[in-house]
Design an enzyme around this catalytic site. Structure first.
Site, PDB file in Angstrom:
ATOM      1  N   CYS A  73      63.147  46.648   8.405  1.00 28.91           N
ATOM      2  CA  CYS A  73      64.091  47.682   8.163  1.00 28.91           C
ATOM      3  C   CYS A  73      65.564  47.690   8.306  1.00 28.91           C
ATOM      4  O   CYS A  73      66.034  47.148   9.510  1.00 28.91           O
ATOM      5  CB  CYS A  73      63.410  48.735   9.136  1.00 28.91           C
ATOM      6  SG  CYS A  73      64.340  50.480   8.922  1.00 28.91           S
ATOM      7  N   CYS A  79      67.802  53.200  14.266  1.00 32.24           N
ATOM      8  CA  CYS A  79      66.894  54.377  14.283  1.00 32.24           C
ATOM      9  C   CYS A  79      66.343  54.225  15.557  1.00 32.24           C
ATOM     10  O   CYS A  79      65.790  53.331  16.307  1.00 32.24           O
ATOM     11  CB  CYS A  79      66.013  54.156  13.071  1.00 32.24           C
ATOM     12  SG  CYS A  79      64.395  55.296  13.200  1.00 32.24           S
ATOM     13  N   CYS A  82      61.704  53.036  15.783  1.00 31.38           N
ATOM     14  CA  CYS A  82      61.050  51.428  16.166  1.00 31.38           C
ATOM     15  C   CYS A  82      62.029  51.052  17.225  1.00 31.38           C
ATOM     16  O   CYS A  82      63.102  50.659  16.867  1.00 31.38           O
ATOM     17  CB  CYS A  82      60.930  50.719  14.903  1.00 31.38           C
ATOM     18  SG  CYS A  82      59.811  51.222  13.892  1.00 31.38           S
ATOM     19  N   CYS A 161      61.314  54.395   5.241  1.00 31.59           N
ATOM     20  CA  CYS A 161      60.499  54.145   6.448  1.00 31.59           C
ATOM     21  C   CYS A 161      59.699  53.081   6.437  1.00 31.59           C
ATOM     22  O   CYS A 161      58.357  53.474   5.654  1.00 31.59           O
ATOM     23  CB  CYS A 161      60.289  55.320   7.176  1.00 31.59           C
ATOM     24  SG  CYS A 161      59.413  54.945   8.953  1.00 31.59           S
ATOM     25  N   GLN A 284      45.891  61.880  15.124  1.00 32.57           N
ATOM     26  CA  GLN A 284      46.272  60.529  15.286  1.00 32.57           C
ATOM     27  C   GLN A 284      47.224  59.856  13.980  1.00 32.57           C
ATOM     28  O   GLN A 284      46.628  60.132  12.956  1.00 32.57           O
ATOM     29  CB  GLN A 284      45.260  59.467  15.516  1.00 32.57           C
ATOM     30  CG  GLN A 284      44.393  59.827  16.750  1.00 32.57           C
ATOM     31  CD  GLN A 284      44.947  59.525  18.001  1.00 32.57           C
ATOM     32  OE1 GLN A 284      46.051  59.211  18.182  1.00 32.57           O
ATOM     33  NE2 GLN A 284      44.707  60.096  18.992  1.00 32.57           N
ATOM     34  N   GLU A 334      40.981  72.516  23.763  1.00 33.96           N
ATOM     35  CA  GLU A 334      42.169  72.200  23.055  1.00 33.96           C
ATOM     36  C   GLU A 334      42.982  73.455  23.253  1.00 33.96           C
ATOM     37  O   GLU A 334      42.545  74.583  23.020  1.00 33.96           O
ATOM     38  CB  GLU A 334      41.678  71.791  21.661  1.00 33.96           C
ATOM     39  CG  GLU A 334      43.080  71.621  20.543  1.00 33.96           C
ATOM     40  CD  GLU A 334      44.305  70.646  21.175  1.00 33.96           C
ATOM     41  OE1 GLU A 334      44.032  69.539  21.504  1.00 33.96           O
ATOM     42  OE2 GLU A 334      45.444  71.277  20.955  1.00 33.96           O
ATOM     43  N   ASP A 388      41.661  62.940  26.477  1.00 32.87           N
ATOM     44  CA  ASP A 388      42.638  62.264  25.867  1.00 32.87           C
ATOM     45  C   ASP A 388      44.087  63.044  25.492  1.00 32.87           C
ATOM     46  O   ASP A 388      44.513  63.699  24.914  1.00 32.87           O
ATOM     47  CB  ASP A 388      42.125  62.200  24.215  1.00 32.87           C
ATOM     48  CG  ASP A 388      43.104  61.488  23.309  1.00 32.87           C
ATOM     49  OD1 ASP A 388      44.180  60.914  23.567  1.00 32.87           O
ATOM     50  OD2 ASP A 388      42.762  61.503  22.246  1.00 32.87           O
ATOM     51  N   CYS A 415      47.897  57.870  26.002  1.00 32.48           N
ATOM     52  CA  CYS A 415      48.812  57.314  25.132  1.00 32.48           C
ATOM     53  C   CYS A 415      49.953  56.974  26.114  1.00 32.48           C
ATOM     54  O   CYS A 415      51.146  56.477  25.659  1.00 32.48           O
ATOM     55  CB  CYS A 415      49.421  58.253  23.886  1.00 32.48           C
ATOM     56  SG  CYS A 415      49.684  59.888  24.799  1.00 32.48           S
TER      57      CYS A 415
HETATM   58  N1  SAH Z   1      41.559  63.666  20.955  1.00 33.65           N
HETATM   59  C1  SAH Z   1      42.589  64.167  19.734  1.00 33.65           C
HETATM   60  C2  SAH Z   1      43.735  64.705  20.356  1.00 33.65           C
HETATM   61  C3  SAH Z   1      44.611  64.039  21.383  1.00 33.65           C
HETATM   62  S1  SAH Z   1      46.395  64.445  21.393  1.00 33.65           S
HETATM   63  C4  SAH Z   1      42.501  63.169  18.823  1.00 33.65           C
HETATM   64  O1  SAH Z   1      42.499  62.111  18.981  1.00 33.65           O
HETATM   65  O2  SAH Z   1      42.984  63.534  17.713  1.00 33.65           O
HETATM   66  C5  SAH Z   1      46.297  65.462  22.803  1.00 33.65           C
HETATM   67  C6  SAH Z   1      46.019  66.895  22.277  1.00 33.65           C
HETATM   68  O3  SAH Z   1      46.072  67.740  23.468  1.00 33.65           O
HETATM   69  C7  SAH Z   1      46.838  67.783  21.315  1.00 33.65           C
HETATM   70  O4  SAH Z   1      45.809  68.141  20.445  1.00 33.65           O
HETATM   71  C8  SAH Z   1      47.384  68.664  22.171  1.00 33.65           C
HETATM   72  O5  SAH Z   1      47.660  70.038  21.529  1.00 33.65           O
HETATM   73  C9  SAH Z   1      46.472  69.103  23.289  1.00 33.65           C
HETATM   74  N2  SAH Z   1      46.948  69.587  24.568  1.00 33.65           N
HETATM   75  C10 SAH Z   1      47.999  69.416  25.251  1.00 33.65           C
HETATM   76  N3  SAH Z   1      48.121  70.066  26.546  1.00 33.65           N
HETATM   77  C11 SAH Z   1      46.816  70.314  26.662  1.00 33.65           C
HETATM   78  C12 SAH Z   1      46.218  71.160  27.700  1.00 33.65           C
HETATM   79  N4  SAH Z   1      46.743  71.493  28.766  1.00 33.65           N
HETATM   80  N5  SAH Z   1      44.771  71.409  27.722  1.00 33.65           N
HETATM   81  C13 SAH Z   1      44.253  71.181  26.305  1.00 33.65           C
HETATM   82  N6  SAH Z   1      44.711  70.539  25.543  1.00 33.65           N
HETATM   83  C14 SAH Z   1      45.957  70.124  25.403  1.00 33.65           C
END
Ligand code: SAH
Length: 460
Positions: A73, A79, A82, A161, A284, A334, A388, A415
């Site tokens: 790029c 930017c 990356c 991009c 994702q 969520e 997650d 992450c």
């Molecule tokens: N497991 C899913 C999302 C992961 S990203 C996947 O793989 O697609 C993290 C997620 O947590 C997001 O959707 C975000 O909106 C949510 N989130 C953020 N803070 C939170 C909380 N305190 N309680 C519940 N969900 C939450």
């Protein structure tokens, strides 16, 4: 020795910092150098000198690192997207592997577990299914659409991009043309005036469906019917919407979505599970790697069909539904209501009946559920709990409730390996042991890395 701004020194770059900056030393004084790589010998110009460390930029590369490569790029240096495109992909993977290992050891004091080699991509370009282009104006009022420069909010004009999809370019062109034709102003962060703030584009790689959502600082976008007509000429265009965000500050999306075309979602597939995705929901960004990520989570969960599972931070129910087919029941939690609407629909369209979804904060919903059951004389338990969370990791009250529910396994999808290390370290102090770790490169050319970790209850 007193180091000052604009001093120039010849240094060897020895390490890469967590944000992708090169790290070198002059007699023990540490310099963080943007765009420098381990193995480079450079002339560094100090840009900021603190007492024990400073920041510098590359004045000249005297001998380039063996891991240095020509970035694909043109905007790579400017930017903010990356950070490490000039590092060979192989070296990027090594850097991420070491980052995860070091964080687990240093922050979580975690040792004696099986560390798998990071899963990289064969073709680490054009992998992103989502782009968010900021829209602004230069000082003469010309519309600028592109990317933020690293750590700033100044927009670098660019419609290409290399980690994104080709269609982005066309969408950006059409929105810009529309704004010019009808004299629609871009939003100005300083004054809070103007209309168009961001363009969100998402593509479902498995089905080819494309979503465009224009974020505006107004109740409507002038002449949106004409823009919709133009955007529909792009192959795969399935959902067009407006998002209303009148707040100051740098949060991209507001709460309200106005549908201009389509049903308000696009549909993608990961493995053999279908997912509806609406503009406000998290999804994702790298579908090829997501499949590998979820498959690892499924493997670590070790389901036989009889388990009770919780999937916390479940988004649109992706992991929940991936697991539901192999479990007795799955409960997802969520915070974003629209994502939970998607999750419930997703269960229906996949004919999955053993998944249930709750809107709320994981750290409130799970403890409330546990207390409620307790009041009824029941001790709430689970066989597997998947988490997650976003980068900040899990709340302590949530981790305590997880421990109280005595799952045999906790599968932690992360992450940010620093907060993973902190939380896994906490769980290790409360009856769990990290047994296996799998880093997955979801974000080639950036410093980010995704990690799946399997924790097992000790003596269970
Ligand atoms: N497991 C899913 C999302 C992961 S990203 C996947 O793989 O697609 C993290 C997620 O947590 C997001 O959707 C975000 O909106 C949510 N989130 C953020 N803070 C939170 C909380 N305190 N309680 C519940 N969900 C939450």
């Amino acid at each position: 020795m007193n180091y000052k701004k604009n001093d120039i020194y010849t240094i060897n770059i020895e390490n890469l910092g967590n944000n992708g900056e090169g790290i070198g030393r002059i007699d023990g004084y540490t310099l963080f150098v943007k765009d420098a790589l381990p193995g480079d010998v450079i002339k560094a110009r100090i840009t900021k000198a603190n007492k024990n460390y400073g920041y510098a930029r590359v004045e000249e590369i005297i001998t380039p690192s063996e891991d240095r490569t020509e970035p694909v790029c043109e905007q790579a240096a400017r930017c903010g997207g990356c950070q490490i495109q000039t590092l060979s992909y192989e070296a990027q993977l090594e850097f991420k592997q070491r980052l995860v290992e070091n964080n687990l050891k240093r922050i979580g004091k975690i040792e004696n577990y099986h560390m798998n080699p990071i899963i990289g991509m064969e073709q680490p370009y054009n992998y992103r299914n989502k782009a968010q282009f900021p829209v602004g104006e230069d000082k003469d009022g010309n519309i600028k659409i592109g990317f933020y420069a690293g750590r700033t909010h100044s927009i670098i004009e660019s419609d290409v991009c290399h980690i994104g999809i080709d269609e982005n370019r066309n969408v950006v062109y059409l929105v810009k043309q529309h704004m010019q034709k009808y004299g629609i102003k871009a939003y100005n962060e300083q004054t809070g005036k103007g209309i168009v703030r961001h363009i969100l584009i998402r593509k479902a790689f498995a089905t080819g469906q494309i979503m465009v959502c224009i974020v505006i600082n107004a109740d409507n976008l002038p002449h949106h019917v004409q823009l919709t007509e133009e955007l529909l000429k792009i192959q795969g265009m399935t959902s067009i919407s407006l998002n209303i965000n009148k707040e100051k500050g740098n949060v991209i999306l507001g709460r309200k979505v106005i549908n201009l075309y389509g049903d308000g979602y696009i549909t993608d597939m990961i493995g053999d599970v279908k997912f509806r995705i609406s503009p406000l929901a998290f999804y994702q960004v790298n579908p090829a790697q997501t499949n590998k990520l979820y498959s690892t989570a499924l493997k670590y969960a070790g389901l036989t069909g009889n388990e009770t599972v919780w999937d916390l931070y479940c988004g649109i129910g992706t992991i929940s539904l991936f697991l539901a087919k192999n479990a007795k029941s799955v409960k997802g939690v969520e915070i974003i209501p629209q994502a939970i609407d998607n999750a419930r629909d997703n269960a229906v369209i996949n004919d999955i009946q053993n998944a249930e979804f709750f809107v709320g904060k994981a750290e409130e919903v799970l403890p409330a559920y546990y207390d409620e059951q307790k009041k009824n004389g029941i001790k709430a338990t689970a066989d597997v709990i998947v988490v997650d969370p976003p980068r900040k990791g899990c709340d302590m009250t949530l981790l305590d409730t997880i421990v109280n529910m005595t799952p045999k396994k906790v599968v932690y999808v992360s992450c940010d390996s620093a907060t993973l290390a902190r939380d896994a370290g906490y769980l290790e102090k409360h009856g769990y042991k990290v047994v296996e770790v799998q880093p997955v490169d979801m974000f080639p050319h950036t410093v980010h890395v995704e990690v799946v970790t399997c924790l097992q209850r000790v003596n269970s």
